[in-house]
Design an enzyme around this catalytic site. Structure first.
Site, PDB file in Angstrom:
ATOM      1  N   LYS A 154       0.870  -1.179   0.000  1.00 22.59           N
ATOM      2  CA  LYS A 154       0.000   0.000   0.000  1.00 22.59           C
ATOM      3  C   LYS A 154       0.911   1.234   0.000  1.00 22.59           C
ATOM      4  O   LYS A 154       1.216   1.814   1.053  1.00 22.59           O
ATOM      5  CB  LYS A 154      -0.920  -0.032   1.220  1.00 22.59           C
ATOM      6  CG  LYS A 154      -2.168   0.819   1.103  1.00 22.59           C
ATOM      7  CD  LYS A 154      -3.131   0.521   2.237  1.00 22.59           C
ATOM      8  CE  LYS A 154      -4.359   1.414   2.209  1.00 22.59           C
ATOM      9  NZ  LYS A 154      -5.250   1.130   1.087  1.00 22.59           N
ATOM     10  N   LEU A 155       1.363   1.601  -1.178  1.00 15.44           N
ATOM     11  CA  LEU A 155       2.321   2.680  -1.349  1.00 15.44           C
ATOM     12  C   LEU A 155       1.630   3.950  -1.829  1.00 15.44           C
ATOM     13  O   LEU A 155       0.742   3.897  -2.699  1.00 15.44           O
ATOM     14  CB  LEU A 155       3.403   2.276  -2.351  1.00 15.44           C
ATOM     15  CG  LEU A 155       4.196   1.010  -2.000  1.00 15.44           C
ATOM     16  CD1 LEU A 155       5.185   0.678  -3.102  1.00 15.44           C
ATOM     17  CD2 LEU A 155       4.918   1.185  -0.656  1.00 15.44           C
TER      18      LEU A 155
END
Length: 296
Positions: A154-155
């Site tokens: 989850k960047l």
């Protein structure tokens, strides 16, 4: 929407401080390149007090996202959970959305971070998609190639793709965008996973080109408890057309029914769908009205 006021407290690198008094360096890699990892977590007011839903799973994923992106994660996760509960108390929040963010220190080069910080903030946030059935459109934007960026991380930078898709959908009058992968298979919405109902079974895209959502995993667990068959497979646009109903799920979205996808209108009434059953079960679970977790 304003997410904080003059009294809002945030957690930053081991200290609690007022959001209005905080600052960040304008030369950080996260600001310039989106090189950061984050989580979205919900807290609920239950009969047993304030409860952060699946806190450990979210902080585990935050650490995993950092590992996949070569971002250091030097913190104790149990300590972070404890501090998050304290943050809610300091801000007098009961039902809240929580945002931990690991961001990188100043470095204009395209290499490993020179250092990292962690921010945790929280605010009151109702259902992200509202309480209506959603109108989706299949986006012209695709999910990124998994060889270009780790899909299970989850960047922050990955969400430029989501912003572009959502904005384009909203301009055309839709509530949300549904993205395909590079091979034309159904992937996910801009910030949520998708499930389809067909002949009494649920179907959801297999892993590889999607974020393996924590709410998605919870839906699968609920299916096991409720004796609903749930199948992971590659889904096509034709599968959308043949589906009886559909819904989105995610921490912010929770469980949201879909009315239509472009010209596809689902024939099963929402209140008669499996999705509606899952929606009620999920709400009972997060509010601890029924302890499915004892079973799963």
């Amino acid at each position: 929407m304003k997410y904080y006021n003059s009294n809002t407290i945030i957690y930053l690198d081991g200290k609690f401080e007022k959001a209005v008094d905080s600052s960040t360096d304008l030369y950080g890699q996260s600001l310039h390149y989106g090189y950061a990892a984050f989580e979205g977590i919900r807290a609920y007011k239950t009969h047993n007090g304030n409860r952060i839903f699946k806190a450990a799973a979210h902080f585990d994923r935050l650490e995993r996202s950092c590992q996949l992106a070569n971002i250091p994660f030097p913190w104790d996760k149990q300590e972070l959970i404890k501090e998050t509960y304290k943050l809610l108390t300091l801000n007098k929040l009961k039902d809240a959305y929580i945002r931990p963010l690991v961001f990188c220190h100043p470095n204009m080069k395209l290499n490993e971070p020179s250092g990292v910080s962690i921010l945790i903030c929280a605010w009151d946030w109702d259902a992200y998609s509202g309480n209506k059935l959603l109108k989706l459109t299949i986006s012209d934007y695709e999910r990124p190639n998994p060889k270009s960026t780790p899909m299970e991380a989850k960047l922050s930078g990955n969400y430029v793709n989501s912003i572009l898709a959502t904005t384009a959908a909203n301009i055309k009058g839709y509530d949300e965008a549904l993205l395909l992968d590079m091979h034309g298979f159904v992937a996910e919405a801009s910030g949520a996973n998708i499930f389809l109902e067909k002949d009494g079974k649920l179907y959801t895209p297999s892993l590889g080109n999607i974020l393996p959502g924590i709410t998605r995993a919870t839906v699968k667990e609920l299916c096991s408890v409720l004796d609903i068959e749930c199948i992971e497979k590659k889904l096509t646009i034709e599968d959308l057309r043949q589906a009886d109903s559909a819904f989105l799920c995610g921490t912010a979205t929770e469980i949201a029914g879909i009315a239509s996808i472009d010209d596809i209108v689902f024939r099963t009434l929402w209140r008669e769908s499996i999705g509606y059953t899952i929606q009620r079960a999920y709400k009972n679970l997060v509010l601890e009205k029924v302890n499915y977790e004892v079973i799963i």
